[in-house]
Design an enzyme around this catalytic site. Sequence first.
Site, PDB file in Angstrom:
ATOM      1  N   GLU A 106      -2.660  16.856  11.140  1.00 39.46           N
ATOM      2  CA  GLU A 106      -1.239  16.994  11.177  1.00 39.46           C
ATOM      3  C   GLU A 106      -0.484  16.147  11.065  1.00 39.46           C
ATOM      4  O   GLU A 106       0.570  15.667  10.288  1.00 39.46           O
ATOM      5  CB  GLU A 106      -0.770  18.166  12.288  1.00 39.46           C
ATOM      6  CG  GLU A 106      -1.443  19.479  12.184  1.00 39.46           C
ATOM      7  CD  GLU A 106      -2.865  19.656  12.408  1.00 39.46           C
ATOM      8  OE1 GLU A 106      -3.556  18.760  13.083  1.00 39.46           O
ATOM      9  OE2 GLU A 106      -3.421  20.593  11.878  1.00 39.46           O
ATOM     10  N   GLU A 128      -6.521  -0.250  12.565  1.00 39.50           N
ATOM     11  CA  GLU A 128      -7.496   0.480  12.403  1.00 39.50           C
ATOM     12  C   GLU A 128      -7.646   0.694  11.028  1.00 39.50           C
ATOM     13  O   GLU A 128      -8.676   1.384  10.308  1.00 39.50           O
ATOM     14  CB  GLU A 128      -7.010   1.859  13.050  1.00 39.50           C
ATOM     15  CG  GLU A 128      -8.079   2.821  13.298  1.00 39.50           C
ATOM     16  CD  GLU A 128      -7.520   4.123  14.265  1.00 39.50           C
ATOM     17  OE1 GLU A 128      -6.549   4.312  14.535  1.00 39.50           O
ATOM     18  OE2 GLU A 128      -8.652   4.872  14.627  1.00 39.50           O
TER      19      GLU A 128
END
Lengths: 351, 406
Positions: free
Chosen positions: B376, B247
């Site tokens: 996060e 990715e």
Amino acid sequence: MEFDFSEDYRLLADQLRRALEEAAPLEAARKTVDTGQINVTAWELLGEMGILASGISTDFGGNGLGPLPVCLAAEAIGWSVAAIPTASLYHATPLIQSCGSPEQQDRWLPALASGSATACVATDSALAVEDDHITGVISPVSGGTGASVAIVRANNQLWLVDMAENAVEQEALESRDPGRQLCRITFRNTPATRMTGDDADLALNHAVVCVAFEQIGGASRALNGAIDYSRERRAFGQTIGSYQAIKHKLADIWTKIEIARAHAMYAAWSLGTGAVDLPLAAAAARASATEAYLFAAQETLQVHGGYGFTFESDSHLFYRRARALAACYGPAVEWRSRLAARLIAGETTKH
Amino acid sequence: MDFADSPIDAQFRAQAREWLAAHAPVTRGRGRVAWPDDATLVAAAREWQSKKAAAGYAAIALPREYGGGGGTTTQQIIFRQEEERYDVPFGVYEIGLGMCVPTLLALGSDKVKERFVARAISGAEIWCQLFSEPAAGSDLAALRTKAVKTGENWLVDGQKVWTTGAQFSDYGLLLARTDSSATKHAGLTLFIIDMRAPGVEVRPIRQLDGGVEFNEVFLSGVMIPDEFRLTVPGGGWAGAMTTLMFERLNVGANIGLIDSSTLIDISRRLETSTGRASDDPHVRDIIAQAYLNDRGLKLLTYRTLTNLGRGQLPGPEQSITKLVIASQAQLIANLLLDLRGQEGALVGSALGDGWEAVERSWSFGAAMRIAGGTDEILRNVIAERVLGLPAAKRDDTTRPFNEDAA
């Protein structure tokens, strides 16, 4: 695509960092807070390494390497929080190189190249001039204490004043960062010589790009210190670096530094190649690096807890220097405003 | 420093540009073309994919023997930069070619590679990725979909969620738990699943923005032949990490959110009760701030391209792009909508030209801060893998999973 300094320059950056770490350890920066003394060893070192001569053409005792070595040195100066008269290197030298008359260049550039003289600048001053004599007060001036020569603005032109003249008075001011001395200079009908060029913008952009590198160097060292500390300091049974409150803070600092570094590198390229997009690139570098260092200094102090507020910690060195660097060459809010004006007017970068 | 392509890459770019000019349908305007329905999108995407495959542009960095272009990652990025100028259908093949196929090439048997890779590249088969579950998002290893070995097959039961493109996919990568008595990360296995197999039910999820890009996938007694297993039983976590690593090669992908250029463009034309929006000091400050971020990210992409040119793969530092751009898109969208006053409460189509992109950033910006690693988690990745901070102490990794989940 090769968006990086050349291998030679990357080596030079390493050498500069190591040499300045030795000549100007953080312990020395801490002492400077009390003494306000310039680190002569570090200044001489920059002379020996050819940094002071690099923005100066070979006709006047320079090595003609241009602005990139100065940018790399600035990052190492920021990293070591060294107490040296950077205004002379970042701003005054390129200003005399680009706007000085041949006589002024001949008189001052060789001395600036060797480090035997330093210069200070107050291009935003509004002094009175009559028959090539200047009267008035400029304050606060960075790098003014001990400067051999001053560049000032009077009657909307740039003038050069030999500080050895009798009719000049220098008075040191109390600065939050005694490693960056500020002073008040009073001219009383002091003889001055007119500079031939008045394109002060190039030198100003040179200065803010160098300061951006210094800010990035300082922010990186502050971040490194906070990383080390948070890997060792324990609270609630764990090292504090394992807590997300600390991790996320440090990740945010790193993000701001990486973005600022990218802007500074592009601005250095623009400066080094004389690209037309320098004003836009320099404003972006200045605004981005100022924000990164202020944020890094403030939040890495916070990571150190109560210790961060002690004189013994390094945090206040970065906290002071970040403030001093944010204050020079106009506040970040002005640079952002200038940047926005350029963008709204449709200016773009070359690459 | 040198911003030019290398001579080989420059030649590649020129050829790609010429080919696109001749074959791509429409030059790109502001915002993306909305495809009326999936069938139209898939048909258009399939046609475009087969054209690219025939010209060697379908999977530029993958090996030629499987129908790839045999080129470099840099060339793939160059092609994407050029392709972005056209309104071609995006979003159908990206997950398959960007993540699933590289995983098949890295982990699959020769038989698997021969069966699937070329058909994925040519566009004949579409792939999706079934990792997330209702109770396993950021904590992916908490997933509960079970695969039990029965003879030569595996029987799968469970539920996946946020599966992009499941509704039109032919195959998927499935991460499932094959040993509940092993520890959390050790009991997983990576499979290929036939999305048309009996027991696979895809239900669209209606989103905040009214769209239906994601799906829930219910798996009830789905049979997977053992030859579709990609890792050793229990080796699924490392396999999934391989997928997620690919990715990162998705460098410089346009995630379709607005940036400083949209803010400048609209605020220059927008009259508010206090004057032109671009004259307002607050707006100008946000323009500068946003530019510093998105221009900075563009320059960081140049850094990544520089590293790729030196043979270095992008590392976890790539996390920075989405972290910065997605929340910024929300900020810009909210500012622009604020400037419209009460009208800012209307839907984008009621606000005029260019405002649908603003509305999309207001709504989809929220999704992009979650998809592909939440803000996060990305901060954790930066802190742990770039800055070297210690992982949080946790007590869920050493016990058998079935004790933890109980």
